[in-house]
Motif scaffolding. Structure first.
Motif, short mmCIF file in Angstrom:
data_model
loop_
_atom_site.label_atom_id
_atom_site.label_comp_id
_atom_site.label_asym_id
_atom_site.label_seq_id
_atom_site.Cartn_x
_atom_site.Cartn_y
_atom_site.Cartn_z
N ARG A 46 42.28 -4.79 -20.79
CA ARG A 46 42.11 -6.01 -20.01
C ARG A 46 40.76 -6.65 -20.31
O ARG A 46 39.76 -5.95 -20.43
N PRO A 47 40.70 -7.98 -20.36
CA PRO A 47 39.41 -8.67 -20.48
C PRO A 47 38.52 -8.31 -19.30
O PRO A 47 39.00 -8.14 -18.18
N GLU A 50 38.76 -10.47 -16.18
CA GLU A 50 39.97 -10.30 -15.39
C GLU A 50 39.87 -9.03 -14.55
O GLU A 50 40.33 -8.98 -13.41
#
Ligand SMILES: [Zn+2]
Ligand SMILES: [Zn+2]
Length: 59
Positions: A46-47, A50
């Motif tokens: 996940r970024p 985020e």
């Protein structure tokens, strides 16, 4: 589907899923169904921004 053994992350719940990335067997708590990854791999996939948003309302 019949995966036997314990979750490799918490080692306290029965493993019900396999991570598509590292192959770890994990329980439903430590499996991200959207990504098909274990909690460890999902956190890396996940970024960062985020994940920060998710942390604000997690549980
Ligand atoms: Zn677990
Ligand atoms: Zn994984």
């Amino acid at each position: 589907m019949s995966i036997t053994g314990l979750c490799q992350i918490c080692e306290s719940r029965p493993a019900e899923h396999r991570c598509d990335n590292c192959g770890a067997l994990v329980c439903e708590v430590h499996y991200d169904a959207d990504l098909g990854l274990c909690a460890d791999c999902a956190a890396q996939a996940r970024p960062a921004r985020e994940r920060d948003e998710t942390d604000t309302y997690r549980f």
